[in-house]
Design a protein around this motif. Structure first.
Motif, PDB file in Angstrom:
ATOM      1  N   UNK A 260       5.123  11.911   4.172  1.00 38.63           N
ATOM      2  CA  UNK A 260       4.173  10.863   4.570  1.00 38.63           C
ATOM      3  C   UNK A 260       3.643  10.097   3.380  1.00 38.63           C
ATOM      4  N   UNK A 261       3.107  10.807   2.368  1.00 38.17           N
ATOM      5  CA  UNK A 261       2.523  10.139   1.202  1.00 38.17           C
ATOM      6  C   UNK A 261       3.609   9.470   0.376  1.00 38.17           C
ATOM      7  N   UNK A 262       4.774  10.143   0.246  1.00 41.39           N
ATOM      8  CA  UNK A 262       5.876   9.562  -0.527  1.00 41.39           C
ATOM      9  C   UNK A 262       6.357   8.250   0.068  1.00 41.39           C
ATOM     10  N   UNK A 263       6.496   8.248   1.381  1.00 40.67           N
ATOM     11  CA  UNK A 263       6.923   7.006   2.065  1.00 40.67           C
ATOM     12  C   UNK A 263       5.882   5.911   1.878  1.00 40.67           C
ATOM     13  N   UNK A 264       4.618   6.297   1.945  1.00 39.21           N
ATOM     14  CA  UNK A 264       3.529   5.332   1.738  1.00 39.21           C
ATOM     15  C   UNK A 264       3.622   4.722   0.338  1.00 39.21           C
ATOM     16  N   UNK A 265       3.886   5.542  -0.681  1.00 44.11           N
ATOM     17  CA  UNK A 265       3.982   5.048  -2.065  1.00 44.11           C
ATOM     18  C   UNK A 265       5.174   4.110  -2.236  1.00 44.11           C
ATOM     19  N   UNK A 266       6.287   4.408  -1.556  1.00 42.29           N
ATOM     20  CA  UNK A 266       7.472   3.538  -1.642  1.00 42.29           C
ATOM     21  C   UNK A 266       7.159   2.167  -1.034  1.00 42.29           C
ATOM     22  N   UNK A 267       6.493   2.194   0.113  1.00 36.99           N
ATOM     23  CA  UNK A 267       6.124   0.930   0.786  1.00 36.99           C
ATOM     24  C   UNK A 267       5.193   0.110  -0.108  1.00 36.99           C
ATOM     25  N   UNK A 268       4.192   0.810  -0.703  1.00 37.84           N
ATOM     26  CA  UNK A 268       3.247   0.125  -1.581  1.00 37.84           C
ATOM     27  C   UNK A 268       3.951  -0.468  -2.798  1.00 37.84           C
ATOM     28  N   UNK A 272       3.009  -4.443  -2.150  1.00 43.11           N
ATOM     29  CA  UNK A 272       1.811  -4.985  -2.781  1.00 43.11           C
ATOM     30  C   UNK A 272       1.507  -4.475  -4.182  1.00 43.11           C
ATOM     31  N   UNK A 273       2.091  -3.342  -4.553  1.00 40.39           N
ATOM     32  CA  UNK A 273       1.686  -2.713  -5.819  1.00 40.39           C
ATOM     33  C   UNK A 273       2.897  -2.169  -6.570  1.00 40.39           C
ATOM     34  N   UNK A 274       3.692  -3.042  -7.177  1.00 36.37           N
ATOM     35  CA  UNK A 274       4.928  -2.613  -7.848  1.00 36.37           C
ATOM     36  C   UNK A 274       4.683  -1.677  -9.025  1.00 36.37           C
ATOM     37  N   UNK A 275       3.452  -1.741  -9.631  1.00 33.79           N
ATOM     38  CA  UNK A 275       3.206  -0.898 -10.809  1.00 33.79           C
ATOM     39  C   UNK A 275       3.165   0.603 -10.480  1.00 33.79           C
ATOM     40  N   UNK A 276       3.056   0.901  -9.182  1.00 35.46           N
ATOM     41  CA  UNK A 276       3.106   2.319  -8.812  1.00 35.46           C
ATOM     42  C   UNK A 276       4.442   2.924  -9.237  1.00 35.46           C
ATOM     43  N   UNK A 277       5.498   2.158  -9.101  1.00 35.87           N
ATOM     44  CA  UNK A 277       6.810   2.556  -9.603  1.00 35.87           C
ATOM     45  C   UNK A 277       7.398   3.768  -8.919  1.00 35.87           C
TER      46      UNK A 277
END
Length: 594
Positions: A260-268, A272-277
């Motif tokens: 769940x969280x991993x998929x959320x980070x990929x979407x972000x 909207x937030x490419x620096x998350x990487x």
């Protein structure tokens, strides 16, 4: 892993094997944790359409090297770590047996055979697993778990910290449950001990059970003990399974959080937030690292389980090792040769942990070369009178002497070497007749074995067996008759070539003709040896040099048959009673003959 003063030495003795096994295990773990990195590269390359044939070949070659390293490493750690566990188990068993042989009779009066067998089987197996699997799971959990977490932190700190919360709660629950498991495993082992005791005793006394038609009663008793054993196992397994379920639920919970969280980070990252990487390849790597972390998490459960069982079993084995060896030499007098002169001087004896005196104020002298008979009513102390000569118990000093030297000052081995003993129970080993007779020797030529069998008047019976002297006897000699057991036991004692031969009611199961033959052969064997013969029939001992008449733990008279008939009223009564019994038997025989 398991620690204690009787097991710590093995960590040092087998340190080289443990280190080699641990190194091989670390290599395997490291190689295994390289796989997610290459999987992530493949996923990212494919998703970004950057995959080339050269890159694929390079990655496949690396996978091949990893597989080879894992194959060699796994073979090495299994041989070294598991092999060490087997060596520890075997050495512990040797030490336990050596220690048990030195313990006094009193210990075995208090601890049944079945209980001892449980120590040598179930408990040692639990220690072996705690030692070998303990090392494996500890190294695996520490190295693979730490390295997997390190790689996960490198990918995403926040996600790793989030997953650490349920892992910490799982470890806390495991520690609490482990304490309960240790207690329940001890109860489980005790129940197995009781089951083993009951089974061993019933198999040994099976003929008695059948004779009294008590199979049904014993079956009901067995079912009750077996049910208790099963219940203790079920209770222990409940705790073990509870721990397993907690870990399994935790793993699934972490898996849900991760996806769940991993998929959320990929979407972000993509929106909207490419620096998350955080890419699909990162999630693939993270899932693979987490999958690698599952085994260490399960290993923690197994480690808690094994350690709980191992500590409980070690506690039971430690009790055996801590049992003091109380029959020991204490500054013994060095004597080159013992002649076998025996002197009891105001001798008293009570068995350990009892207050009742079995022998009271015994005064007796047996000179080398004498033939001495001991007779008296059942339970008067005849067997105890000769048992104390073998130094099976600690005795009051200056009350029993051999060659004028206090028996407590003589080396135990030298004292026991002096005697050839045929006990009442005529114990025979489950071995060949040859080896039973030659028991006192490393090896004995068959012609000598046959000679001693002839002296015991059992050679004819042995020759009737198809394998003759190579016939293997059943447990405790059950495949031969009572009379044959007695005579094989006599042959074994004669083969020792002792200076003092003790026969404790050892011809009671033979007919009168065989008895006469054995007694005649003993006189031939005697030469300058001392013979002590305990009997219930006066006819067996009336021609010996002297007779000791006992009653209620005391010696009432010592002398020849004629002297006792003249001076000891109870002896006269015994002789008259036995003569009357013989006359009755003759009359019965005549009546049957008519």
């Amino acid at each position: 892993m398991i620690f204690g003063k009787y097991i710590n030495r093995y960590y040092l003795r087998f340190l080289h094997l443990i280190l080699l096994g641990a190194a091989a295990l670390i290599v395997v773990d490291y190689a295994q944790l390289r796989i997610p990195e290459y999987e992530g590269i493949i996923v990212d390359s494919l998703s970004e359409k950057a995959m080339t044939l050269e890159l694929l070949e390079e990655l496949m070659f690396k996978f091949l090297l990893i597989a080879l390293a894992m194959f060699i490493g796994r073979f090495l750690w299994r041989i070294t770590i598991f092999g060490t566990g087997v060596r520890v188990e075997a050495d512990l068993r040797d030490r336990m047996f050596a220690h048990s042989e030195k313990l006094s009779q009193n210990y075995f009066h208090k601890n049944k055979v079945g209980a001892q067998m449980a120590l040598y089987t179930n408990d040692l197996n639990a220690i072996r697993l705690a030692f070998s699997m303990g090392i494996l799971t500890l190294v695996d959990a520490l190295f693979m778990g730490s390295l997997a977490l390190y790689y996960m932190f490198k990918i995403n700190v926040m996600l790793t910290l989030l997953l650490s919360i349920p892992m910490f709660l799982m470890a806390l629950a495991g520690g609490i449950i482990g304490k309960f498991m240790r207690v329940k495993f001890q109860e489980r082992q005790k129940a197995f001990e009781n089951l083993s005791d009951f089974t061993q005793e019933n198999f040994s006394g099976l003929s008695v059970i059948k004779a009294f038609v008590k199979e049904g009663k014993e079956l009901l008793s067995f079912r009750k003990i077996n049910k208790e054993n099963a219940e203790k196992n079920v209770v222990f397994l409940r705790y073990a399974n509870l721990l397993y379920v907690i870990i399994l639920v935790t793993i699934n919970l972490i898996g849900f959080i991760l996806i769940g969280v991993g998929s959320y980070l990929i979407i972000k990252t993509k929106s909207t937030n490419p620096e998350i990487g955080f890419t699909v390849g990162d999630l693939t790597r993270f899932i693979s690292y987490f999958s690698s972390l599952i085994w260490p998490m399960m290993a923690i459960s197994q480690l808690i389980n094994l350690r709980s069982q191992g500590k409980a079993s070690y506690k039971r084995i430690k009790t055996l090792f801590d049992e003091p060896i109380d029959i020991v030499d204490n500054n013994p007098v060095q004597v080159k040769v013992l002649r076998g002169e025996i002197t009891y001087r105001n001798f008293n004896f009570a068995y350990p942990d009892t207050d009742r005196s079995v022998l009271k104020d015994i005064n007796l002298e047996i000179k080398p070369g004498e033939s001495v008979g001991i007779i008296g009513r059942t339970g008067c102390g005849k067997t105890t009178l000769v048992d104390v000569l073998l130094r099976l118990y600690n005795l009051e000093e200056s009350t029993l002497f051999i060659d004028g030297i206090d028996i407590m000052r003589l080396p135990i081995k030298q004292v026991r070497d002096l005697f050839g003993y045929v006990p009442q129970d005529n114990f025979l080993f489950s071995d060949t007749i040859h080896n039973n007779i030659a028991f006192a020797h490393e090896s004995l030529p068959e012609d000598e074995v046959k000679h001693y069998a002839s002296l015991a008047d059992v050679a004819g019976n042995i020759e009737e067996f198809s394998q003759k002297y190579q016939t293997v006897l059943g447990e405790r000699g059950v495949t031969v008759s009572g009379g044959q057991k007695q005579r094989i036991s006599i042959a074994r004692a004669l083969a020792k070539d002792p200076k003092v031969l003790i026969l404790d009611d050892s011809i009671s199961a033979v007919d009168s003709k065989t008895e006469e033959t054995i007694l005649s052969n003993l006189q031939e064997f005697k030469k300058d040896r001392t013979i002590i013969l305990i009997a219930h029939r006066v006819s067996s001992i009336q021609n010996l040099d002297k007779i000791v008449f006992m009653d209620n733990g005391r010696i009432l008279g010592v002398g020849t048959h004629e002297e006792l008939m003249e001076n000891v009223k109870l002896y006269q009564d015994l002789v008259q009673l036995q003569e009357l019994e013989e006359q009755v038997e003759v009359v019965k025989g005549d009546e049957h003959g008519e």
